[in-house]
Design a protein around this motif. Structure first.
Motif, PDB file in Angstrom:
ATOM      1  N   HIS A  14      24.402  57.371  41.105  1.00  0.00           N
ATOM      2  CA  HIS A  14      25.883  56.954  41.260  1.00  0.00           C
ATOM      3  C   HIS A  14      26.671  57.899  42.250  1.00  0.00           C
ATOM      4  O   HIS A  14      27.934  57.717  42.490  1.00  0.00           O
ATOM      5  N   ASN A  53      28.408  51.769  29.518  1.00  0.00           N
ATOM      6  CA  ASN A  53      28.839  51.367  30.940  1.00  0.00           C
ATOM      7  C   ASN A  53      28.777  53.047  31.624  1.00  0.00           C
ATOM      8  O   ASN A  53      29.931  53.276  31.888  1.00  0.00           O
ATOM      9  N   GLY A  56      30.824  52.849  35.028  1.00  0.00           N
ATOM     10  CA  GLY A  56      32.150  52.882  34.547  1.00  0.00           C
ATOM     11  C   GLY A  56      33.045  54.117  34.146  1.00  0.00           C
ATOM     12  O   GLY A  56      34.015  54.693  34.545  1.00  0.00           O
ATOM     13  N   TRP A  57      32.122  54.873  33.213  1.00  0.00           N
ATOM     14  CA  TRP A  57      32.464  55.932  32.738  1.00  0.00           C
ATOM     15  C   TRP A  57      32.636  57.086  33.677  1.00  0.00           C
ATOM     16  O   TRP A  57      33.464  58.031  33.695  1.00  0.00           O
ATOM     17  N   THR A  59      32.831  56.702  36.906  1.00  0.00           N
ATOM     18  CA  THR A  59      34.094  56.537  37.641  1.00  0.00           C
ATOM     19  C   THR A  59      35.343  57.149  37.040  1.00  0.00           C
ATOM     20  O   THR A  59      36.239  57.523  37.938  1.00  0.00           O
ATOM     21  N   THR A  60      35.597  56.971  35.885  1.00  0.00           N
ATOM     22  CA  THR A  60      36.934  57.372  35.371  1.00  0.00           C
ATOM     23  C   THR A  60      36.827  58.924  35.266  1.00  0.00           C
ATOM     24  O   THR A  60      37.883  59.494  35.529  1.00  0.00           O
ATOM     25  N   LEU A 135      38.521  48.374  39.498  1.00  0.00           N
ATOM     26  CA  LEU A 135      38.597  48.951  38.444  1.00  0.00           C
ATOM     27  C   LEU A 135      39.600  48.280  37.411  1.00  0.00           C
ATOM     28  O   LEU A 135      40.846  48.030  38.054  1.00  0.00           O
ATOM     29  N   ASP A 139      41.369  50.236  32.012  1.00  0.00           N
ATOM     30  CA  ASP A 139      40.611  51.393  32.225  1.00  0.00           C
ATOM     31  C   ASP A 139      41.370  52.607  32.942  1.00  0.00           C
ATOM     32  O   ASP A 139      41.216  53.666  33.133  1.00  0.00           O
TER      33      ASP A 139
END
Length: 299
Positions: A14, A53, A56-57, A59-60, A135, A139
């Motif tokens: 990632h 995920n 997504g995690w 990215t946040t 996104l 989120d």
């Protein structure tokens, strides 16, 4: 395989995406790398055994880190510059490298990145995460400390600012871009004012970021006559002893200017309809050396 080893491998998968998110949010390649490294330190301490995920995690997390950096930058910026250009992604003239493609895959040239620099941190984050990286606002909301409805409003305000800036869409044909850029430098070298006017759009914008140590050299000019006059004043003599290295600057035609082997300036051009509509130049030698080092070393 131990969990730490598994997590390190997944993080590397990632990394390019996370760097792209951080770059869009921060406008600095060095800061983006710092944000990604900080994200890894946080992730490695927390573990990810219960995360469904992972992408997504991550990215946040990188978004939270970047938002903190943006807010800190706004409260304690050491320099006060009228013109502050974000770091461009500088690549060899032939084609983008895979790592550069990852940074630029979601759309923008340097002109839009310049507009992003003017947005307040929360607006910038909401716009970038939703409009560029898809996104959902559910989120985004916890990152900015707002409700999903308020986060949507932040992105909407940012979107209006971006549209209001009337960022020109560049010609996609690199050969056509390069023709215009070559014509610009040929005219500047020859001191030909009329030839400069012919290649510049009437509403062309020139932005020069000379850095904190030479604030007087930074400027923003609009209009073909003003930009042509500045090109003749600032370029015509210097270009006689300078070397121009064709490059891609955020995916469009640009150049690296060196003098006796020393990097001086990176110039990115936005070309639309065969005319130059924007020129963005970073003229801080230390910064140029950092962002253009890989391209110059390969030549």
């Amino acid at each position: 395989m131990e969990e730490s080893e598994w997590l390190a491998e997944r993080f590397e998968e990632h990394r390019a995406h996370l760097r792209g998110v951080a770059y869009r949010l921060l406008g600095s390649l060095a800061d983006a790398d710092d944000a990604v490294q900080d994200t890894w330190l946080r992730v490695s301490r927390a573990g990810a055994a219960d995360i469904e995920n992972l992408g997504g995690w991550l990215t946040t997390i990188v978004a939270r880190v970047s938002l903190n950096m943006l807010r800190s930058r706004g409260t304690r910026r050491e320099e006060s510059l009228d013109v502050r250009l974000p770091d461009p992604v500088v690549s060899a003239a032939g084609s983008l490298q895979p790592e550069d493609e990852a940074l630029l895959a979601d759309s923008v040239g340097l002109a839009l990145q310049v507009v992003l620099e003017t947005l307040p941190p929360a607006e910038r984050l909401a716009f970038v995460l939703h409009d560029m990286f898809d996104l959902p606002f559910d989120d985004i909301a916890p990152i900015v400390g707002r409700t999903p409805v308020a986060a949507r409003q932040l992105a909407s305000r940012a979107r209006r600012r971006v549209k209001g800036a009337d960022t020109p869409a560049a010609d996609r044909d690199l050969a056509r871009q390069r023709t215009a850029v070559d014509a610009f430098f040929l005219a500047a070298r020859g001191g030909d004012f009329d030839a400069l006017l012919a290649v510049l759009d009437p509403a062309v914008v020139l932005r020069i970021d000379a850095g904190a140590r030479r604030p007087a050299g930074s400027m923003a000019l609009r209009g073909a006559a003003a930009v042509a006059a500045q090109a003749l004043t600032g370029l015509s003599t210097a270009l006689r002893s300078a070397t121009l290295h064709p490059a891609l600057v955020n995916g469009t035609a640009g150049v690296i200017v060196t003098m006796r082997g020393r990097p001086l300036t990176v110039m990115g051009f936005t070309v639309a309809g065969g005319k130059i509509v924007a020129i963005d130049a970073i003229a801080d030698p230390d910064r140029v050396r950092a962002i253009a080092a890989d391209v110059l070393a390969a030549q």
